[in-house]
Design an enzyme around this catalytic site. Sequence first.
Site, mmCIF file in Angstrom:
data_model
loop_
_atom_site.group_PDB
_atom_site.id
_atom_site.type_symbol
_atom_site.label_atom_id
_atom_site.label_comp_id
_atom_site.label_asym_id
_atom_site.label_seq_id
_atom_site.Cartn_x
_atom_site.Cartn_y
_atom_site.Cartn_z
ATOM 1 N N GLU A 127 -42.652 30.186 12.225
ATOM 2 C CA GLU A 127 -44.007 30.510 12.676
ATOM 3 C C GLU A 127 -43.939 31.059 14.098
ATOM 4 O O GLU A 127 -42.897 30.960 14.761
ATOM 5 C CB GLU A 127 -44.882 29.253 12.630
ATOM 6 N N THR A 158 -38.085 37.378 5.786
ATOM 7 C CA THR A 158 -37.320 38.379 5.050
ATOM 8 C C THR A 158 -37.861 38.505 3.625
ATOM 9 O O THR A 158 -38.150 37.496 2.978
ATOM 10 C CB THR A 158 -35.839 37.996 5.010
ATOM 11 N N GLU A 364 -31.686 30.808 10.795
ATOM 12 C CA GLU A 364 -30.983 29.591 10.362
ATOM 13 C C GLU A 364 -30.604 28.710 11.552
ATOM 14 O O GLU A 364 -29.618 27.972 11.499
ATOM 15 C CB GLU A 364 -29.720 29.955 9.564
ATOM 16 N N THR A 366 -30.873 28.910 16.050
ATOM 17 C CA THR A 366 -30.217 29.667 17.107
ATOM 18 C C THR A 366 -28.922 28.994 17.528
ATOM 19 O O THR A 366 -28.665 27.823 17.215
ATOM 20 C CB THR A 366 -31.133 29.774 18.341
#
Length: 380
Positions: A127, A158, A364, A366
């Site tokens: 978000e 994606t 996934e 940082t």
Amino acid sequence: MDFELNRKQKEFQKKVREAYEREVGPLVEEYESKEAFPTSLFGTLGRMGLLCLRCPKEYDGPGLDKVSECISTEELNRICAGIGAGIMVQGGLATDPILHFGSEDLKRKYLSPAARGEKIGAFALTEPDAGSDAAGIRTTAVKERNGYRINGTKTFITNGTICDFLIVAAYTDPAKRGIGINLFVVDRGDIGFSVTKKLEKLGNHSADTAELAFDDCYVVKERMLGEREGGGLEQLEETLKSGRITYGARSTGVGQATFDAILSYVKKSQRRGEPLRRSQAIRFVFAEMAMAIEVMRYTTYRGAWLFDQGIASMKDASIVKLFCTESVQRVVQKAAAIQKSLGMVMENPVQRFLRDARLLKIPEGTSEIHHLVIARELGL
């Protein structure tokens, strides 16, 4: 311990390499330029059994293991990381939660068409104010009659503009941070769901990425994953564990593509009348790049093997993701430095590898988050 792919795995590697070079290679320049995903590719790869690789045969998937999925992912991302992102989401984030936590009806309705390439999936967690911190999401799902009303905004999704269905993370109980989350399957045609913006990015141009809105979007209770409210955070962690290992294969693919391109350049180039390949400095750089790629590959396969044995921890997955996504940065930067200004020319694929590699550090979790995950599991 066996550090070599077995005969069956090598045959599979050869198969997918040839398939991606034939089916994906000719599409790269066109769709990178269009900044769009070639949606017909889902059907093509579905018919070849190259979507949703870990999906069981009973749901029209090939039923392969995580190591095989990583072999395929490396070969695809060697061709194009942008297209690789869309295929990765289809076979992982968008379908894994249904496979592991969905009802039999949901599996039949979504997994089989996804594996055949007839339906495109997406995964909506991030978000505007919450990404790596999954517990920080604000999207809510309020119970109403025989279903839930979802309200919130998701971004950097994606396959967002092209998906037929998506997995959405939302709080059924916002008072319970993290543990009050549930996952829902939302159909593209559900009233209240909309694509608000297609996002333009520095890298992964051929990956479709969007911002999504949920405005009183009603879903029936049967499309909630799991049999109770809460428990979604554990479902997310299991899904992300797999995805983080996949990013090791993505990084290795981009690193190998970069290495191949710059090696070809050096072999045919001269500076000051001397073959560039004779330079000791250049040779040292290539040795370091080759070493990094090999270690990335073995780190990824180790993580995938642990996952297949059911013993991979989140620390194992974070080590793969952090090491490989950081290592590929150095590989592409060294390659660009060898080519100097030529490495920045748009016709040169090295600039694409440089841009695509930078993006791998963010989804996934940082790099900073993975430092924290590893440190926490070390007891610090």
